[in-house]
Design a protein around this motif. Structure first.
Motif, PDB file in Angstrom:
ATOM      1  N   PRO A 146       0.825  -1.207   0.000  1.00 17.05           N
ATOM      2  CA  PRO A 146       0.000   0.000   0.000  1.00 17.05           C
ATOM      3  C   PRO A 146       0.868   1.270   0.000  1.00 17.05           C
ATOM      4  O   PRO A 146       1.716   1.446   0.890  1.00 17.05           O
ATOM      5  N   LEU A 147       0.675   2.140  -0.952  1.00 21.21           N
ATOM      6  CA  LEU A 147       1.526   3.315  -1.099  1.00 21.21           C
ATOM      7  C   LEU A 147       1.464   4.233   0.116  1.00 21.21           C
ATOM      8  O   LEU A 147       2.468   4.834   0.499  1.00 21.21           O
ATOM      9  N   TRP A 148       0.283   4.351   0.732  1.00 20.36           N
ATOM     10  CA  TRP A 148       0.141   5.318   1.827  1.00 20.36           C
ATOM     11  C   TRP A 148       0.902   4.914   3.087  1.00 20.36           C
ATOM     12  O   TRP A 148       1.128   5.740   3.959  1.00 20.36           O
ATOM     13  N   MET A 149       1.265   3.654   3.201  1.00 19.06           N
ATOM     14  CA  MET A 149       1.865   3.183   4.449  1.00 19.06           C
ATOM     15  C   MET A 149       3.142   3.952   4.789  1.00 19.06           C
ATOM     16  O   MET A 149       3.397   4.268   5.951  1.00 19.06           O
ATOM     17  N   TRP A 150       3.946   4.271   3.773  1.00 24.14           N
ATOM     18  CA  TRP A 150       5.153   5.074   4.015  1.00 24.14           C
ATOM     19  C   TRP A 150       5.188   6.344   3.183  1.00 24.14           C
ATOM     20  O   TRP A 150       5.931   7.268   3.495  1.00 24.14           O
ATOM     21  N   ARG A 151       4.394   6.426   2.138  1.00 25.66           N
ATOM     22  CA  ARG A 151       4.322   7.659   1.348  1.00 25.66           C
ATOM     23  C   ARG A 151       3.163   8.510   1.866  1.00 25.66           C
ATOM     24  O   ARG A 151       2.098   8.589   1.278  1.00 25.66           O
ATOM     25  N   ASN A 152       3.385   9.154   3.011  1.00 22.83           N
ATOM     26  CA  ASN A 152       2.346   9.964   3.628  1.00 22.83           C
ATOM     27  C   ASN A 152       2.985  11.211   4.239  1.00 22.83           C
ATOM     28  O   ASN A 152       4.199  11.330   4.331  1.00 22.83           O
ATOM     29  N   TYR A 153       2.145  12.135   4.659  1.00 26.72           N
ATOM     30  CA  TYR A 153       2.654  13.426   5.123  1.00 26.72           C
ATOM     31  C   TYR A 153       3.393  13.329   6.453  1.00 26.72           C
ATOM     32  O   TYR A 153       4.346  14.074   6.697  1.00 26.72           O
ATOM     33  N   VAL A 154       2.989  12.439   7.344  1.00 22.47           N
ATOM     34  CA  VAL A 154       3.724  12.280   8.604  1.00 22.47           C
ATOM     35  C   VAL A 154       5.142  11.791   8.320  1.00 22.47           C
ATOM     36  O   VAL A 154       6.115  12.299   8.884  1.00 22.47           O
ATOM     37  N   MET A 155       5.257  10.824   7.438  1.00 23.66           N
ATOM     38  CA  MET A 155       6.574  10.318   7.068  1.00 23.66           C
ATOM     39  C   MET A 155       7.396  11.402   6.372  1.00 23.66           C
ATOM     40  O   MET A 155       8.602  11.543   6.617  1.00 23.66           O
ATOM     41  N   LEU A 156       6.771  12.162   5.498  1.00 25.04           N
ATOM     42  CA  LEU A 156       7.464  13.256   4.816  1.00 25.04           C
ATOM     43  C   LEU A 156       8.064  14.233   5.819  1.00 25.04           C
ATOM     44  O   LEU A 156       9.240  14.615   5.727  1.00 25.04           O
ATOM     45  N   ASN A 157       7.275  14.628   6.798  1.00 25.06           N
ATOM     46  CA  ASN A 157       7.751  15.567   7.809  1.00 25.06           C
ATOM     47  C   ASN A 157       8.867  14.978   8.655  1.00 25.06           C
ATOM     48  O   ASN A 157       9.852  15.661   8.975  1.00 25.06           O
ATOM     49  N   PHE A 158       8.711  13.700   9.033  1.00 27.73           N
ATOM     50  CA  PHE A 158       9.732  13.071   9.857  1.00 27.73           C
ATOM     51  C   PHE A 158      11.059  12.942   9.101  1.00 27.73           C
ATOM     52  O   PHE A 158      12.126  13.183   9.656  1.00 27.73           O
ATOM     53  N   VAL A 159      11.002  12.551   7.845  1.00 25.34           N
ATOM     54  CA  VAL A 159      12.218  12.410   7.040  1.00 25.34           C
ATOM     55  C   VAL A 159      12.931  13.756   6.912  1.00 25.34           C
ATOM     56  O   VAL A 159      14.157  13.846   7.023  1.00 25.34           O
ATOM     57  N   GLU A 160      12.160  14.813   6.705  1.00 27.22           N
ATOM     58  CA  GLU A 160      12.772  16.146   6.600  1.00 27.22           C
ATOM     59  C   GLU A 160      13.407  16.544   7.928  1.00 27.22           C
ATOM     60  O   GLU A 160      14.504  17.113   7.969  1.00 27.22           O
ATOM     61  N   TRP A 161      12.701  16.260   9.024  1.00 23.64           N
ATOM     62  CA  TRP A 161      13.275  16.555  10.347  1.00 23.64           C
ATOM     63  C   TRP A 161      14.569  15.770  10.569  1.00 23.64           C
ATOM     64  O   TRP A 161      15.564  16.313  11.071  1.00 23.64           O
ATOM     65  N   LEU A 162      14.561  14.498  10.204  1.00 20.76           N
ATOM     66  CA  LEU A 162      15.736  13.661  10.427  1.00 20.76           C
ATOM     67  C   LEU A 162      16.921  14.164   9.609  1.00 20.76           C
ATOM     68  O   LEU A 162      18.064  14.120  10.069  1.00 20.76           O
ATOM     69  N   ARG A 163      16.667  14.643   8.407  1.00 19.12           N
ATOM     70  CA  ARG A 163      17.732  15.221   7.588  1.00 19.12           C
ATOM     71  C   ARG A 163      18.360  16.421   8.304  1.00 19.12           C
ATOM     72  O   ARG A 163      19.584  16.541   8.381  1.00 19.12           O
ATOM     73  N   HIS A 164      17.529  17.307   8.841  1.00 15.13           N
ATOM     74  CA  HIS A 164      18.043  18.486   9.540  1.00 15.13           C
ATOM     75  C   HIS A 164      18.749  18.095  10.833  1.00 15.13           C
ATOM     76  O   HIS A 164      19.777  18.695  11.192  1.00 15.13           O
ATOM     77  N   HIS A 165      18.204  17.120  11.518  1.00 17.30           N
ATOM     78  CA  HIS A 165      18.872  16.621  12.736  1.00 17.30           C
ATOM     79  C   HIS A 165      20.261  16.088  12.392  1.00 17.30           C
ATOM     80  O   HIS A 165      21.241  16.384  13.088  1.00 17.30           O
ATOM     81  N   ASN A 166      20.357  15.308  11.346  1.00 15.40           N
ATOM     82  CA  ASN A 166      21.652  14.755  10.945  1.00 15.40           C
ATOM     83  C   ASN A 166      22.629  15.839  10.514  1.00 15.40           C
ATOM     84  O   ASN A 166      23.839  15.725  10.749  1.00 15.40           O
ATOM     85  N   ASP A 167      22.136  16.881   9.859  1.00 20.38           N
ATOM     86  CA  ASP A 167      23.006  18.008   9.518  1.00 20.38           C
ATOM     87  C   ASP A 167      23.646  18.576  10.775  1.00 20.38           C
ATOM     88  O   ASP A 167      24.845  18.861  10.811  1.00 20.38           O
ATOM     89  N   ARG A 168      22.819  18.721  11.796  1.00 22.44           N
ATOM     90  CA  ARG A 168      23.289  19.343  13.031  1.00 22.44           C
ATOM     91  C   ARG A 168      24.291  18.453  13.770  1.00 22.44           C
ATOM     92  O   ARG A 168      25.373  18.903  14.149  1.00 22.44           O
ATOM     93  N   VAL A 169      23.945  17.186  13.974  1.00 26.85           N
ATOM     94  CA  VAL A 169      24.850  16.315  14.733  1.00 26.85           C
ATOM     95  C   VAL A 169      26.087  15.970  13.922  1.00 26.85           C
ATOM     96  O   VAL A 169      27.160  15.724  14.483  1.00 26.85           O
ATOM     97  N   GLY A 170      25.970  15.947  12.584  1.00 25.88           N
ATOM     98  CA  GLY A 170      27.129  15.675  11.747  1.00 25.88           C
ATOM     99  C   GLY A 170      28.193  16.740  11.884  1.00 25.88           C
ATOM    100  O   GLY A 170      29.396  16.454  11.864  1.00 25.88           O
ATOM    101  N   LYS A 171      27.757  17.984  12.038  1.00 28.53           N
ATOM    102  CA  LYS A 171      28.721  19.081  12.187  1.00 28.53           C
ATOM    103  C   LYS A 171      29.444  19.029  13.522  1.00 28.53           C
ATOM    104  O   LYS A 171      30.614  19.394  13.619  1.00 28.53           O
TER     105      LYS A 171
END
Length: 525
Positions: A146-171
């Motif tokens: 089912p496409l919605w199981m991971w292709r949804n807005y909650v997942m979209l927001n979390f993935v974007e947050w995780l990217r920014h979190h990783n930017d911060r801790v990576g530095k």
């Protein structure tokens, strides 16, 4: 019935995570030996429950963070695959575990190659491969129903947050501190095989040819893995068991050699890890499809065993990268994460699951298990496996004799509509203890009885809505008996659900929460 339709029915039964039960246990004919539907039980749970705001700007789950203690594995479930609140609250809890308790792995009930592409985005692994340029582009890799199981807005927001979190801790701490997102499931046989060959073509063309020759065994069945399942079940041809094992074995033998070739640090190590994981997926998928059409619990058990093996590989790899024990959050359905030994799944159908296997492997003092519950609302779902149309259905009021109905009575009587109940706490010295709340055990067993001596039909019911929701047959398709306080260490009850909004749902528009990421940016809670 055509072979393809027959096989899809088998796949549906395995994948929907709905709990089938015997007709003889229908609610109205059921004499429940353990009674929780009384004022004393309601008062007891209410007295030891923590109200939840379910508003991003409010701070929920302080008590849950304390109860999790020093656990290395935190399992966070969902009572359906299509509920906004389950996904959102799970993401909020996970963010706190990442920021406050040094969790660096998120493992999901999703296909590994798709999730690994998303991981390339969140970890910015783009030197060796064409990594996605946005979270939305990354999530397009999830292209299986089912496409919605991971292709949804909650997942979209979390993935974007995780990217920014990783930017911060990576530095501040280097690439090794970045959190990793990993899929655990076994349904990507062909895509995983292609990924193995693609990696080997970059580092060892001779090995790539050998792997391609081995994986050709699957080609005669085409892309439809159910054809392989049918042929294997009825001995119509030889299986590909040996070939899948040969590729995985060869990769393990050359791991050190390939590591010595890597000069790009985390990225190349991650790509090698991805290749090994994909080869293991092919091996696990072959085992799963080989037994998928058996009438017993074998295919379910193979699938969950493979997911725990993948989890163990992830933790081992991240521990090596970090130089300290890695901690992981697992996202999957309640039916995979609640300890099967204390449910109808284990007692009647002899199924095990991720929750049980994690407790057995890492011990109660290292595993914390969180489930979700609801009374009614709406859910994103399908009526049949593989259908293209995304449906929104009304969830029936919880039926009599269920934990969901009991929690609703608690909520209405004590005006705490959404709440957390904690059954177990793990202290920082890694010694598990039953929660001081007094909510354990729930329900209380009859005098001088232990769980194994009480018939499973004596316990209240629990609802499980998977990808498929059929409200007209809900008792048979979505309810099962469980001993709640042993199945889970904590339960979050949400009275009324709303639908999980899929990125592909053209009929509905995202609201402010989906579009503006209020609970996720910049890095706070």
């Amino acid at each position: 019935m055509s072979l393809k339709r027959f096989c899809s029915r088998i796949a549906e039964a395995s994948l929907s995570t709905a709990a089938a039960v015997s007709p003889g246990s229908k609610s109205k004919n059921r004499e429940m030996a353990i009674d929780i539907f009384n004022k004393a039980s309601r008062d007891e749970i209410a007295r030891h429950s923590v109200p939840l705001h379910l508003i991003p700007k409010k701070r929920d789950y302080d008590e849950l963070m304390e109860a999790i203690g020093s656990a290395r594995v935190v399992l966070i479930g969902e009572a359906s695959h299509g509920t906004h609140e389950f996904y959102r609250e799970r993401a909020l809890i996970t963010k706190r575990l990442i920021e406050e308790k040094d969790f660096t792995c998120i493992a999901v009930e999703g296909d590994f190659p798709d999730t690994f592409t998303v991981n390339r985005y969140v970890q910015q692994l783009n030197k060796q491969t064409n990594a996605p340029k946005s979270a939305r582009e990354a999530l397009e890799e999830y292209n299986r129903f089912p496409l919605w199981m991971w292709r949804n807005y909650v997942m979209l927001n979390f993935v974007e947050w995780l990217r920014h979190h990783n930017d911060r801790v990576g530095k501040s701490g280097g690439d090794k501190e970045k959190s990793v997102l990993c899929g655990l499931d076994v349904y990507s046989l062909h895509r995983s095989a292609d990924a193995v060959i693609e990696y080997l073509e970059r580092v060892d063309p001779k090995a790539a040819k050998a792997a391609r020759d081995q994986y050709e065994c699957f080609e005669k069945f085409g892309d439809d893995t159910t054809m392989y399942a049918f042929a294997a079940r009825y001995n119509l041809t030889s299986t590909c068991e040996k070939e899948a094992m040969n590729v995985l074995k060869a990769l393990k033998e050359h791991t050190e050699e390939y590591l010595q070739k890597t000069k790009d640090g985390l990225e190349m190590e991650s790509e090698l890890f991805g290749c090994l994981m994909n080869a293991a997926v092919v091996e696990g998928a072959e085992r799963y499809y080989r037994v998928m059409m058996d009438a017993d619990a074998t295919s379910w058990n193979v699938r969950d065993s493979c997911m725990v093996a993948a989890l163990e590989r992830l933790m081992h790899w991240k521990t090596e990268v970090l130089g300290r024990p890695a901690k992981v959050v697992v996202w999957a359905h309640n039916s995979h994460l609640g300890d099967a030994r204390f449910t109808e799944m284990g007692r009647r159908r002899k199924e095990h699951n991720i929750g049980q296997l994690c407790r057995e492997k890492w011990g109660d003092n290292n595993v914390y298990n969180i489930g979700f519950s609801t009374y009614n609302g709406e859910v994103t779902c399908a009526s049949d496996w593989g259908q293209k149309r995304i449906e929104k259905k009304t969830v029936n009021n919880a039926m009599d004799g269920s934990y969901e109905k009991f929690f609703h009575e608690v909520a209405m009587e004590h005006n705490i509509h959404n709440f957390l109940t904690i059954f177990k706490k793990i202290s920082d010295d890694k010694k598990p203890k039953k929660a001081a709340t007094g909510a354990h055990p729930f329900p209380k067993l009859p005098d001088n009885k232990d769980f194994k001596s009480v018939p499973i039909t004596s316990f209240p019911l629990e609802r499980a809505i998977g990808v498929i929701y059929r409200p007209e047959t809900e008792r048979y398709s979505h309810f099962f008996e469980a001993y709640l306080s042993e199945q889970f260490d904590a339960v979050i009850h949400i009275v009324k659900l709303s639908t999980l909004l899929a990125l592909d749902d053209k009929a509905r528009k995202p609201g402010l929460e989906e579009e503006n990421l209020p609970e996720l940016f910049p890095f706070g809670l």
